[in-house]
Scaffold this motif. Sequence first.
Motif, PDB file in Angstrom:
ATOM      1  N   GLU A 111      19.192  -6.616   3.659  1.00 16.08           N
ATOM      2  CA  GLU A 111      18.139  -5.732   3.773  1.00 16.08           C
ATOM      3  C   GLU A 111      18.145  -5.074   5.195  1.00 16.08           C
ATOM      4  O   GLU A 111      17.183  -4.592   5.894  1.00 16.08           O
ATOM      5  CB  GLU A 111      16.980  -6.420   3.587  1.00 16.08           C
ATOM      6  N   PRO A 113      19.375  -2.420   6.732  1.00 17.19           N
ATOM      7  CA  PRO A 113      18.997  -1.167   6.832  1.00 17.19           C
ATOM      8  C   PRO A 113      17.416  -0.999   6.816  1.00 17.19           C
ATOM      9  O   PRO A 113      16.820  -0.047   7.535  1.00 17.19           O
ATOM     10  CB  PRO A 113      19.377  -0.367   5.450  1.00 17.19           C
ATOM     11  N   ARG A 114      16.901  -1.760   6.121  1.00 15.05           N
ATOM     12  CA  ARG A 114      15.440  -1.666   5.994  1.00 15.05           C
ATOM     13  C   ARG A 114      14.622  -2.107   7.339  1.00 15.05           C
ATOM     14  O   ARG A 114      13.884  -1.686   7.860  1.00 15.05           O
ATOM     15  CB  ARG A 114      14.560  -2.531   4.863  1.00 15.05           C
ATOM     16  N   TYR A 116      15.984  -1.783  10.167  1.00 15.53           N
ATOM     17  CA  TYR A 116      16.146  -0.739  10.848  1.00 15.53           C
ATOM     18  C   TYR A 116      15.193   0.429  11.004  1.00 15.53           C
ATOM     19  O   TYR A 116      14.662   1.028  11.930  1.00 15.53           O
ATOM     20  CB  TYR A 116      17.560   0.046  11.138  1.00 15.53           C
ATOM     21  N   GLU A 117      14.712   0.786   9.602  1.00 11.82           N
ATOM     22  CA  GLU A 117      13.893   1.551   9.450  1.00 11.82           C
ATOM     23  C   GLU A 117      12.399   1.210   9.869  1.00 11.82           C
ATOM     24  O   GLU A 117      11.766   1.906  10.539  1.00 11.82           O
ATOM     25  CB  GLU A 117      13.722   1.757   7.944  1.00 11.82           C
ATOM     26  N   LEU A 118      12.185  -0.260   9.624  1.00  9.20           N
ATOM     27  CA  LEU A 118      10.706  -0.693  10.135  1.00  9.20           C
ATOM     28  C   LEU A 118      10.688  -0.594  11.655  1.00  9.20           C
ATOM     29  O   LEU A 118       9.732  -0.200  12.311  1.00  9.20           O
ATOM     30  CB  LEU A 118      10.590  -2.284   9.779  1.00  9.20           C
ATOM     31  N   ASP A 120      12.476   1.671  13.614  1.00 11.44           N
ATOM     32  CA  ASP A 120      12.178   3.083  13.764  1.00 11.44           C
ATOM     33  C   ASP A 120      11.077   3.671  13.636  1.00 11.44           C
ATOM     34  O   ASP A 120      10.419   4.464  14.471  1.00 11.44           O
ATOM     35  CB  ASP A 120      13.368   3.838  13.198  1.00 11.44           C
ATOM     36  N   ARG A 121      10.220   2.916  12.731  1.00  6.00           N
ATOM     37  CA  ARG A 121       8.753   3.508  12.443  1.00  6.00           C
ATOM     38  C   ARG A 121       7.819   2.855  13.396  1.00  6.00           C
ATOM     39  O   ARG A 121       6.648   2.998  13.209  1.00  6.00           O
ATOM     40  CB  ARG A 121       8.340   3.506  11.026  1.00  6.00           C
TER      41      ARG A 121
END
Length: 133
Positions: A111, A113-114, A116-118, A120-121
């Motif tokens: 997970e 990529p998730r 990195y998304e967290l 980034d947000r």
Amino acid sequence: MPINAERENPVRRARSETNDEGPDLVLEAVGGTTTLSLALEMVRPGGRVSAVGVDNAPSFPFPLASALVKDLTFRIGLANVHLYIDTVLALLASGRLQPEKIISHYLPLEEAPRGYELFDRKEALKVLLVVRG
């Protein structure tokens, strides 16, 4: 002491924690010109700023006059992992280092990529990827 800059003024918090002097040492581990500027502003006179965060900015407007007046020591570079790994592992094993204080999420490696998304947000402070064997 971890400080969430979105929730409070980092300089004010650092000064309140240090009798209005500022920290002896500020470790900039994010790798950004904003956080490096903040570290240089936050550190006490005679203090040290160590920048180990990786940034790809080609230059940085170093506040030479302010650093001179504050008598700062500034170090920058990547951590010498091979030199310090045994010491760091011993500190972790003894409980003197507590990195879990800044880890907001534990995710399996799959997970990433998730994670990195967290990040980034701005929903994660630090994400620890767990490798299962």
